[in-house]
Write an enzyme that holds these catalytic residues in place. Structure first.
Site, PDB file in Angstrom:
ATOM      1  N   ARG A  89       0.817  -1.208   0.000  1.00 30.09           N
ATOM      2  CA  ARG A  89       0.000   0.000   0.000  1.00 30.09           C
ATOM      3  C   ARG A  89       0.855   1.264   0.000  1.00 30.09           C
ATOM      4  NH1 ARG A  89      -4.840  -2.639   2.645  1.00 30.09           N
ATOM      5  NH2 ARG A  89      -6.577  -1.200   2.521  1.00 30.09           N
ATOM      6  N   ARG A 123     -21.386  -3.024   3.150  1.00 31.54           N
ATOM      7  CA  ARG A 123     -20.654  -4.174   3.702  1.00 31.54           C
ATOM      8  C   ARG A 123     -20.609  -4.085   5.239  1.00 31.54           C
ATOM      9  NH1 ARG A 123     -14.533  -4.642   1.621  1.00 31.54           N
ATOM     10  NH2 ARG A 123     -14.213  -2.910   3.040  1.00 31.54           N
ATOM     11  N   ARG A 160     -17.491  -4.802  10.690  1.00 35.64           N
ATOM     12  CA  ARG A 160     -16.220  -4.040  10.684  1.00 35.64           C
ATOM     13  C   ARG A 160     -16.495  -2.597  11.041  1.00 35.64           C
ATOM     14  NH1 ARG A 160     -12.470  -4.961   5.445  1.00 35.64           N
ATOM     15  NH2 ARG A 160     -11.649  -2.997   6.228  1.00 35.64           N
TER      16      ARG A 160
HETATM   17  P1  AMP Z   1      -8.397  -3.768   4.307  1.00 38.71           P
HETATM   18  O1  AMP Z   1      -9.034  -4.951   4.931  1.00 38.71           O
HETATM   19  O2  AMP Z   1      -7.416  -4.136   3.214  1.00 38.71           O
HETATM   20  O3  AMP Z   1      -9.385  -2.740   3.848  1.00 38.71           O
HETATM   21  O4  AMP Z   1      -7.518  -3.061   5.437  1.00 38.71           O
HETATM   22  C1  AMP Z   1      -8.109  -2.542   6.613  1.00 38.71           C
HETATM   23  C2  AMP Z   1      -7.116  -1.658   7.342  1.00 38.71           C
HETATM   24  O5  AMP Z   1      -5.965  -2.418   7.706  1.00 38.71           O
HETATM   25  C3  AMP Z   1      -6.569  -0.485   6.525  1.00 38.71           C
HETATM   26  O6  AMP Z   1      -7.438   0.627   6.574  1.00 38.71           O
HETATM   27  C4  AMP Z   1      -5.253  -0.236   7.252  1.00 38.71           C
HETATM   28  O7  AMP Z   1      -5.452   0.442   8.469  1.00 38.71           O
HETATM   29  C5  AMP Z   1      -4.785  -1.641   7.600  1.00 38.71           C
HETATM   30  N1  AMP Z   1      -3.952  -2.219   6.509  1.00 38.71           N
HETATM   31  C6  AMP Z   1      -4.242  -3.287   5.723  1.00 38.71           C
HETATM   32  N2  AMP Z   1      -3.245  -3.540   4.863  1.00 38.71           N
HETATM   33  C7  AMP Z   1      -2.290  -2.596   5.098  1.00 38.71           C
HETATM   34  C8  AMP Z   1      -1.034  -2.308   4.514  1.00 38.71           C
HETATM   35  N3  AMP Z   1      -0.535  -3.028   3.490  1.00 38.71           N
HETATM   36  N4  AMP Z   1      -0.320  -1.248   5.018  1.00 38.71           N
HETATM   37  C9  AMP Z   1      -0.792  -0.527   6.052  1.00 38.71           C
HETATM   38  N5  AMP Z   1      -1.986  -0.725   6.625  1.00 38.71           N
HETATM   39  C10 AMP Z   1      -2.744  -1.753   6.160  1.00 38.71           C
END
Ligand code: AMP
Length: 190
Positions: A89, A128, A134
């Site tokens: 990311r 969602r 969540r």
């Molecule tokens: P997601 O499930 O991919 O939408 O991720 C949910 C949250 O997890 C994000 O808003 C970030 O706070 C954290 N997160 C997930 N993947 C990453 C990553 N590669 N780098 C930093 N934070 C992450």
């Protein structure tokens, strides 16, 4: 190995499509968001740290995220390949992933970039959040902050991967099966 990156803003359908792709191509699905949520559920130190960022819609710091991802790749040494979902990311994460994969004599095969309009993303995420529980999906200001983080820190990765010739752009609006078909085509053609 077939190593794919699912790229795109929150709510673009990365997780949904990754679930279908792992079955078709027999890959291991590594979602950093899912790994953080499992750590939060188990109340680990990593989970407590991650939660303090996730609750604000901010990215978790690179060093802990990279270490966690590498350790999960190492746990799956027999894998035919991986789908990285929600990772990398940031440019620092992408550079770390490139050199980590080189150290394993492999590389990213393709980056599948799903594009969806912003208002549609917000609608999908809030929808969602009603079922998933969540908390970061239930509050519009947190959702907007996640999209802001994406635009500032993650979107620049598209140029990084376009420069490597690995990025394929797929419109992420339409039926799940239609989008899945376009992703498979992008994976299979040069
Ligand atoms: P997601 O499930 O991919 O939408 O991720 C949910 C949250 O997890 C994000 O808003 C970030 O706070 C954290 N997160 C997930 N993947 C990453 C990553 N590669 N780098 C930093 N934070 C992450």
């Amino acid at each position: 190995m077939l190593n794919l990156v699912m790229f795109g803003p929150p709510g673009a359908g990365k997780g949904t499509q990754a679930e279908k792709l792992i079955k078709k191509y027999n890959l291991v699905h590594l979602s950093t968001g899912d790994i953080f949520r499992a750590n939060i559920k188990n109340q680990t130190d990593l989970g407590n740290l991650a939660k303090s960022y996730m609750d604000k819609g901010q990215l978790v710091p690179d060093d802990v995220t990279i270490r966690m991802l590498e350790s999960d790749v190492n746990k799956n040494s027999a894998a035919r390949g991986f789908i990285f979902d929600g990772f990398p990311r940031t440019i620092a994460q992408a550079e770390a992933l490139d050199s980590f994969l080189v150290s394993k004599n492999t590389e990213i095969s393709k980056v599948l970039a799903l594009e969806v309009e912003e208002e549609e993303l917000i609608k999908r995420i809030i929808g969602r959040g009603k079922d998933s529980g969540r908390t970061d999906d239930q509050d519009v200001s947190i959702v907007r902050n996640r999209i802001k983080e994406y635009n500032n820190k993650t979107a620049p990765l598209k140029d990084f991967y376009l420069a490597q010739g690995k990025c394929r752009i797929i419109i992420g609006q339409g039926s799940v099966d239609e989008i899945f078909g376009k992703l498979c085509e992008a994976i299979e053609k040069q």
